[in-house]
Write a protein that holds these residues in place. Sequence first.
Motif, PDB file in Angstrom:
ATOM      1  N   UNK A 282      46.852  66.766  22.779  1.00  0.00           N
ATOM      2  CA  UNK A 282      45.693  65.883  22.879  1.00  0.00           C
ATOM      3  C   UNK A 282      45.004  65.765  21.532  1.00  0.00           C
ATOM      4  N   UNK A 283      44.915  66.868  20.782  1.00  0.00           N
ATOM      5  CA  UNK A 283      44.307  66.814  19.450  1.00  0.00           C
ATOM      6  C   UNK A 283      45.079  65.883  18.540  1.00  0.00           C
ATOM      7  N   UNK A 284      46.394  65.779  18.743  1.00  0.00           N
ATOM      8  CA  UNK A 284      47.195  64.866  17.932  1.00  0.00           C
ATOM      9  C   UNK A 284      47.148  63.445  18.479  1.00  0.00           C
ATOM     10  N   UNK A 285      47.248  63.310  19.798  1.00  0.00           N
ATOM     11  CA  UNK A 285      47.380  61.968  20.359  1.00  0.00           C
ATOM     12  C   UNK A 285      46.054  61.206  20.429  1.00  0.00           C
TER      13      UNK A 285
ATOM     14  N   UNK B  81      65.201  68.836  31.768  1.00  0.00           N
ATOM     15  CA  UNK B  81      64.156  68.753  30.759  1.00  0.00           C
ATOM     16  C   UNK B  81      64.791  68.580  29.389  1.00  0.00           C
ATOM     17  N   UNK B  82      64.348  67.527  28.684  1.00  0.00           N
ATOM     18  CA  UNK B  82      64.892  67.234  27.364  1.00  0.00           C
ATOM     19  C   UNK B  82      63.764  67.174  26.350  1.00  0.00           C
ATOM     20  N   UNK B  83      64.037  67.520  25.112  1.00  0.00           N
ATOM     21  CA  UNK B  83      63.016  67.405  24.074  1.00  0.00           C
ATOM     22  C   UNK B  83      62.971  65.985  23.532  1.00  0.00           C
ATOM     23  N   UNK B  84      62.698  64.989  24.423  1.00  0.00           N
ATOM     24  CA  UNK B  84      62.709  63.606  23.989  1.00  0.00           C
ATOM     25  C   UNK B  84      61.341  63.083  23.620  1.00  0.00           C
ATOM     26  N   UNK B  85      60.352  63.947  23.586  1.00  0.00           N
ATOM     27  CA  UNK B  85      59.011  63.551  23.166  1.00  0.00           C
ATOM     28  C   UNK B  85      58.553  64.528  22.107  1.00  0.00           C
ATOM     29  N   UNK B  86      57.968  64.015  21.079  1.00  0.00           N
ATOM     30  CA  UNK B  86      57.507  64.873  19.984  1.00  0.00           C
ATOM     31  C   UNK B  86      56.054  65.246  20.107  1.00  0.00           C
ATOM     32  N   UNK B  87      55.360  64.755  21.115  1.00  0.00           N
ATOM     33  CA  UNK B  87      53.928  65.024  21.262  1.00  0.00           C
ATOM     34  C   UNK B  87      53.689  66.071  22.311  1.00  0.00           C
TER      35      UNK B  87
END
Length: 161
Positions: free
Chosen positions: A5-8, A155-161
């Motif tokens: 959330x701090x990033x997005x 579960x895949x690491x397809x999101x960087x956020x």
Amino acid sequence: MTAPTRRSFPLFVLASVLSFGVDVGLFCLLRAALEGLPARLLASHAGARAASCIFNYLCNRHLVFRVARGGGAFEGRSFRRYLELVLAVWTLAYLGTKTGVALLPGADVTLLKVSVDLVLFLLSYGVQKLVIFRTPAPGGGSPPESAAVPGAGISRPDRRD
């Protein structure tokens, strides 16, 4: 506030400010261009919102929430949900502006529109983060949007956020 959330949220604010500029700028241009038409307010809202919503969806999908799933620039389920949110926000923005014009006949229409849009902005972030571009919880939670594809529920690491 969580790390994602701090990033997005700052990126969401930036994308929203840019989209707001598109929306208000086009609203003013359309309102001036459609002078004398009985549905000028409605047409100005619709045209401006259509352009700004496409711009905002692309920014949110690819930059703010960093959705890396397939589907190219537009992805089916998230785009449909985003359009549903846009329709709800647009309707509330129009009705809020129209109500403001009726209650405050001498008020600046653009200022009324901006005031209504600011309230709807905070609601929109929550809906987009929690529903439209939601990231499944590690080790569980809701499956990704591509879960209908065999093997895609993993579960895949397809999101960087």
